[in-house]
Design a protein around this motif. Structure first.
Motif, PDB file in Angstrom:
ATOM      1  N   ASP A  69       0.828  -1.215   0.000  1.00 52.27           N
ATOM      2  CA  ASP A  69       0.000   0.000   0.000  1.00 52.27           C
ATOM      3  C   ASP A  69       0.859   1.261   0.000  1.00 52.27           C
ATOM      4  OD1 ASP A  69      -2.218  -1.649   0.252  1.00 52.27           O
ATOM      5  OD2 ASP A  69      -2.341  -1.388   2.421  1.00 52.27           O
ATOM      6  N   PRO A  70       0.389   2.322  -0.655  1.00 53.39           N
ATOM      7  CA  PRO A  70       1.108   3.595  -0.580  1.00 53.39           C
ATOM      8  C   PRO A  70       0.999   4.192   0.821  1.00 53.39           C
ATOM      9  CG  PRO A  70      -0.922   3.857  -1.827  1.00 53.39           C
ATOM     10  CD  PRO A  70      -0.775   2.387  -1.559  1.00 53.39           C
ATOM     11  N   PRO A  71       2.029   4.908   1.276  1.00 51.78           N
ATOM     12  CA  PRO A  71       2.011   5.472   2.630  1.00 51.78           C
ATOM     13  C   PRO A  71       0.791   6.339   2.919  1.00 51.78           C
ATOM     14  CG  PRO A  71       4.212   5.635   1.695  1.00 51.78           C
ATOM     15  CD  PRO A  71       3.310   5.154   0.597  1.00 51.78           C
ATOM     16  N   GLU A  72       0.306   7.097   1.927  1.00 53.16           N
ATOM     17  CA  GLU A  72      -0.807   8.010   2.185  1.00 53.16           C
ATOM     18  C   GLU A  72      -2.095   7.265   2.558  1.00 53.16           C
ATOM     19  OE1 GLU A  72      -0.154   7.838  -2.358  1.00 53.16           O
ATOM     20  OE2 GLU A  72       1.099   8.007  -0.571  1.00 53.16           O
ATOM     21  N   THR A  73      -2.235   6.023   2.122  1.00 52.73           N
ATOM     22  CA  THR A  73      -3.424   5.248   2.490  1.00 52.73           C
ATOM     23  C   THR A  73      -3.442   4.980   3.987  1.00 52.73           C
ATOM     24  OG1 THR A  73      -3.444   4.225   0.306  1.00 52.73           O
ATOM     25  CG2 THR A  73      -4.735   3.147   2.007  1.00 52.73           C
ATOM     26  N   TRP A  74      -2.294   4.629   4.548  1.00 56.82           N
ATOM     27  CA  TRP A  74      -2.203   4.355   5.985  1.00 56.82           C
ATOM     28  C   TRP A  74      -2.270   5.656   6.786  1.00 56.82           C
ATOM     29  CZ3 TRP A  74      -1.638  -0.494   8.511  1.00 56.82           C
ATOM     30  CH2 TRP A  74      -1.771  -1.581   7.642  1.00 56.82           C
ATOM     31  N   ALA A  75      -1.702   6.715   6.245  1.00 55.86           N
ATOM     32  CA  ALA A  75      -1.820   8.013   6.914  1.00 55.86           C
ATOM     33  C   ALA A  75      -3.291   8.428   7.003  1.00 55.86           C
ATOM     34  CB  ALA A  75      -1.006   9.069   6.173  1.00 55.86           C
ATOM     35  N   GLY A  76      -4.073   8.109   5.975  1.00 53.94           N
ATOM     36  CA  GLY A  76      -5.487   8.432   5.969  1.00 53.94           C
ATOM     37  C   GLY A  76      -6.284   7.697   7.038  1.00 53.94           C
ATOM     38  N   LEU A  77      -5.733   6.601   7.553  1.00 52.28           N
ATOM     39  CA  LEU A  77      -6.382   5.858   8.639  1.00 52.28           C
ATOM     40  C   LEU A  77      -5.883   6.302  10.012  1.00 52.28           C
ATOM     41  CD1 LEU A  77      -6.446   2.247   7.159  1.00 52.28           C
ATOM     42  CD2 LEU A  77      -8.374   3.815   7.436  1.00 52.28           C
ATOM     43  N   GLY A  78      -5.068   7.357  10.026  1.00 52.89           N
ATOM     44  CA  GLY A  78      -4.630   7.907  11.304  1.00 52.89           C
ATOM     45  C   GLY A  78      -3.301   7.391  11.818  1.00 52.89           C
ATOM     46  N   PHE A  79      -2.509   6.754  10.964  1.00 54.16           N
ATOM     47  CA  PHE A  79      -1.170   6.333  11.373  1.00 54.16           C
ATOM     48  C   PHE A  79      -0.181   7.468  11.121  1.00 54.16           C
ATOM     49  CE2 PHE A  79      -3.234   2.269  10.614  1.00 54.16           C
ATOM     50  CZ  PHE A  79      -2.784   1.496  11.683  1.00 54.16           C
ATOM     51  N   ALA A  80       0.787   7.623  12.010  1.00 52.36           N
ATOM     52  CA  ALA A  80       1.838   8.624  11.844  1.00 52.36           C
ATOM     53  C   ALA A  80       2.913   8.029  10.939  1.00 52.36           C
ATOM     54  CB  ALA A  80       2.429   9.011  13.200  1.00 52.36           C
ATOM     55  N   VAL A  81       2.820   8.314   9.655  1.00 48.13           N
ATOM     56  CA  VAL A  81       3.742   7.766   8.653  1.00 48.13           C
ATOM     57  C   VAL A  81       4.945   8.682   8.539  1.00 48.13           C
ATOM     58  CG1 VAL A  81       4.024   7.106   6.239  1.00 48.13           C
ATOM     59  CG2 VAL A  81       1.842   6.690   7.398  1.00 48.13           C
TER      60      VAL A  81
END
Length: 198
Positions: free
Chosen positions: A12-24
Protein backbone atom coordinates in the motif's frame (compact mmCIF):
# COMPACT_ATOMS: atom_id res chain seq x y z
CA UNK A 1 17.17 -16.36 20.26
CA UNK A 2 13.47 -16.98 19.69
CA UNK A 3 12.18 -15.66 16.35
CA UNK A 4 10.54 -12.25 16.63
CA UNK A 5 8.59 -10.16 14.15
CA UNK A 6 10.52 -7.01 13.25
CA UNK A 7 8.92 -5.68 10.05
CA UNK A 8 6.13 -6.28 7.55
CA UNK A 9 6.56 -5.22 3.92
CA UNK A 10 3.24 -3.90 2.55
CA UNK A 11 2.46 -2.76 -0.99
CA UNK A 12 0.00 0.00 0.00
CA UNK A 13 1.11 3.59 -0.58
CA UNK A 14 2.01 5.47 2.63
CA UNK A 15 -0.81 8.01 2.18
CA UNK A 16 -3.42 5.25 2.49
CA UNK A 17 -2.20 4.36 5.98
CA UNK A 18 -1.82 8.01 6.91
CA UNK A 19 -5.49 8.43 5.97
CA UNK A 20 -6.38 5.86 8.64
CA UNK A 21 -4.63 7.91 11.30
CA UNK A 22 -1.17 6.33 11.37
CA UNK A 23 1.84 8.62 11.84
CA UNK A 24 3.74 7.77 8.65
CA UNK A 25 7.38 8.84 8.39
CA UNK A 26 8.69 8.57 4.83
CA UNK A 27 7.58 5.12 3.69
CA UNK A 28 7.31 3.52 7.12
CA UNK A 29 5.12 3.30 10.19
CA UNK A 30 6.32 2.18 13.63
CA UNK A 31 3.46 0.40 15.40
CA UNK A 32 4.69 -0.64 18.82
CA UNK A 33 7.82 -2.70 18.17
CA UNK A 34 6.93 -3.60 14.56
CA UNK A 35 7.75 -1.46 11.53
CA UNK A 36 5.44 -1.45 8.51
CA UNK A 37 7.43 -0.75 5.31
CA UNK A 38 4.95 0.74 2.85
CA UNK A 39 5.09 1.14 -0.91
CA UNK A 40 6.66 -2.29 -1.54
CA UNK A 41 6.23 -4.02 -4.92
CA UNK A 42 3.35 -6.47 -5.18
CA UNK A 43 -0.02 -6.66 -3.44
CA UNK A 44 -1.03 -6.76 0.22
CA UNK A 45 1.60 -7.96 2.69
CA UNK A 46 4.56 -9.09 0.58
CA UNK A 47 7.22 -10.03 3.16
CA UNK A 48 8.20 -10.12 6.79
CA UNK A 49 11.45 -9.52 8.61
CA UNK A 50 12.11 -11.89 11.49
CA UNK A 51 14.90 -11.64 14.05
CA UNK A 52 16.47 -15.00 14.79
CA UNK A 53 15.59 -16.61 11.45
CA UNK A 54 18.11 -17.39 8.72
CA UNK A 55 15.89 -18.59 5.85
CA UNK A 56 14.59 -16.48 2.95
CA UNK A 57 11.41 -18.41 2.20
CA UNK A 58 8.95 -20.23 4.47
CA UNK A 59 6.49 -22.14 2.27
CA UNK A 60 6.25 -19.17 -0.10
CA UNK A 61 6.37 -16.44 2.55
CA UNK A 62 9.21 -14.08 1.61
CA UNK A 63 11.35 -13.86 4.74
CA UNK A 64 14.18 -11.47 5.62
CA UNK A 65 16.47 -11.96 8.60
CA UNK A 66 16.62 -8.99 10.94
CA UNK A 67 19.09 -7.80 13.53
CA UNK A 68 16.52 -5.82 15.49
CA UNK A 69 16.00 -2.11 15.95
CA UNK A 70 15.60 0.12 18.96
CA UNK A 71 12.96 2.58 17.84
CA UNK A 72 11.21 4.90 20.31
CA UNK A 73 7.45 4.39 20.58
CA UNK A 74 5.46 6.47 18.10
CA UNK A 75 2.16 8.13 18.89
CA UNK A 76 -0.52 7.77 16.25
CA UNK A 77 -3.61 9.95 15.87
CA UNK A 78 -5.68 6.76 15.64
CA UNK A 79 -4.35 5.47 18.98
CA UNK A 80 -2.45 2.46 17.55
CA UNK A 81 -0.13 0.94 20.16
CA UNK A 82 0.98 -2.37 18.63
CA UNK A 83 0.37 -5.31 16.33
CA UNK A 84 -1.71 -8.05 17.93
CA UNK A 85 -1.34 -10.69 15.24
CA UNK A 86 -0.45 -11.39 11.63
CA UNK A 87 -2.59 -13.85 9.67
CA UNK A 88 -1.16 -16.32 7.15
CA UNK A 89 -3.52 -18.44 5.03
CA UNK A 90 -2.58 -21.83 3.60
CA UNK A 91 -4.32 -24.53 1.54
CA UNK A 92 -2.12 -27.16 3.26
CA UNK A 93 -1.97 -26.62 7.01
CA UNK A 94 0.44 -29.49 7.76
CA UNK A 95 2.89 -28.47 5.02
CA UNK A 96 3.02 -24.83 6.14
CA UNK A 97 3.17 -25.75 9.85
CA UNK A 98 6.12 -28.04 9.04
CA UNK A 99 7.91 -25.30 7.09
CA UNK A 100 7.40 -22.86 9.97
CA UNK A 101 8.72 -25.40 12.47
CA UNK A 102 11.78 -26.09 10.29
CA UNK A 103 12.53 -22.35 10.33
CA UNK A 104 12.30 -22.27 14.13
CA UNK A 105 8.66 -21.09 14.34
CA UNK A 106 6.96 -24.19 15.77
CA UNK A 107 3.27 -23.68 16.43
CA UNK A 108 2.44 -23.56 20.13
CA UNK A 109 -1.27 -24.21 19.93
CA UNK A 110 -3.74 -25.48 17.34
CA UNK A 111 -7.45 -24.64 17.52
CA UNK A 112 -10.30 -26.23 15.62
CA UNK A 113 -12.64 -23.43 14.54
CA UNK A 114 -15.58 -25.37 13.16
CA UNK A 115 -13.52 -27.77 11.07
CA UNK A 116 -10.89 -25.18 10.11
CA UNK A 117 -7.55 -25.41 11.88
CA UNK A 118 -5.81 -22.34 13.26
CA UNK A 119 -2.24 -22.50 14.58
CA UNK A 120 -0.68 -19.88 16.85
CA UNK A 121 2.92 -18.89 17.58
CA UNK A 122 4.25 -15.95 19.61
CA UNK A 123 6.73 -13.87 17.59
CA UNK A 124 7.93 -11.40 20.20
CA UNK A 125 5.59 -8.39 20.04
CA UNK A 126 2.96 -10.16 17.91
CA UNK A 127 1.29 -13.51 17.32
CA UNK A 128 1.40 -15.51 14.09
CA UNK A 129 -2.00 -17.01 13.26
CA UNK A 130 -1.86 -19.73 10.61
CA UNK A 131 -5.28 -20.41 9.10
CA UNK A 132 -6.25 -23.42 7.01
CA UNK A 133 -8.33 -22.34 4.01
CA UNK A 134 -10.02 -25.01 1.93
CA UNK A 135 -11.07 -22.32 -0.57
CA UNK A 136 -7.50 -21.12 -1.13
CA UNK A 137 -5.98 -22.14 -4.47
CA UNK A 138 -3.35 -24.87 -4.42
CA UNK A 139 0.09 -23.43 -3.90
CA UNK A 140 2.17 -21.78 -1.21
CA UNK A 141 1.03 -20.04 1.93
CA UNK A 142 0.35 -16.31 1.71
CA UNK A 143 0.09 -13.34 4.04
CA UNK A 144 -3.56 -12.37 4.47
CA UNK A 145 -3.80 -9.59 7.03
CA UNK A 146 -3.00 -8.11 10.41
CA UNK A 147 -4.74 -6.86 13.54
CA UNK A 148 -3.66 -3.58 15.15
CA UNK A 149 -4.23 -2.84 18.85
CA UNK A 150 -5.63 0.63 19.56
CA UNK A 151 -6.03 2.38 22.90
CA UNK A 152 -9.65 3.44 22.27
CA UNK A 153 -11.60 1.42 19.72
CA UNK A 154 -14.79 3.46 20.14
CA UNK A 155 -12.97 6.73 19.43
CA UNK A 156 -11.37 5.16 16.35
CA UNK A 157 -14.77 3.99 15.11
CA UNK A 158 -16.00 7.59 15.28
CA UNK A 159 -12.87 8.82 13.50
CA UNK A 160 -13.02 6.32 10.61
CA UNK A 161 -16.81 6.29 10.20
CA UNK A 162 -17.93 4.25 7.20
CA UNK A 163 -14.42 2.87 6.59
CA UNK A 164 -14.76 0.71 9.72
CA UNK A 165 -17.29 -2.11 10.17
CA UNK A 166 -19.26 -2.36 13.41
CA UNK A 167 -17.37 -3.06 16.61
CA UNK A 168 -18.12 -6.59 17.83
CA UNK A 169 -16.87 -9.04 20.44
CA UNK A 170 -13.60 -10.73 19.50
CA UNK A 171 -12.82 -14.42 19.97
CA UNK A 172 -10.43 -13.39 22.75
CA UNK A 173 -12.42 -12.97 26.00
CA UNK A 174 -12.94 -9.37 27.10
CA UNK A 175 -11.82 -7.87 23.80
CA UNK A 176 -13.58 -6.27 20.83
CA UNK A 177 -12.61 -5.97 17.17
CA UNK A 178 -13.64 -4.01 14.08
CA UNK A 179 -12.62 -4.72 10.48
CA UNK A 180 -11.46 -2.04 8.04
CA UNK A 181 -13.75 -2.00 5.00
CA UNK A 182 -12.44 -2.20 1.43
CA UNK A 183 -13.51 1.43 0.93
CA UNK A 184 -10.39 2.47 2.89
CA UNK A 185 -8.24 1.22 0.01
CA UNK A 186 -5.97 -1.19 1.90
CA UNK A 187 -4.46 -4.23 0.17
CA UNK A 188 -4.29 -6.64 3.13
CA UNK A 189 -7.17 -7.39 5.46
CA UNK A 190 -6.78 -5.13 8.52
CA UNK A 191 -8.73 -4.98 11.76
CA UNK A 192 -8.41 -2.92 14.94
CA UNK A 193 -8.76 -4.44 18.40
CA UNK A 194 -8.99 -3.40 22.06
CA UNK A 195 -5.91 -3.94 24.25
CA UNK A 196 -5.78 -7.08 26.38
CA UNK A 197 -7.75 -6.65 29.62
CA UNK A 198 -5.65 -5.72 32.64
Amino acid sequence: MRPELDELGIADPPETWAGLGFAVAGSGVEVGRVRLRLGESGEGIVSWTLRGVEVTDIDGLVTVGGAGREEPPHEHPNGAVGIDHVVVVTPDFDRTAGALAAAGLALRRIRDAGGVRQGFRRLGPAILELVESREAPAGPARFWGLVVVVADLDALALRLGAHLASVRDAVQPGRRIATVRRSAGLGPAVAFMDPEPA
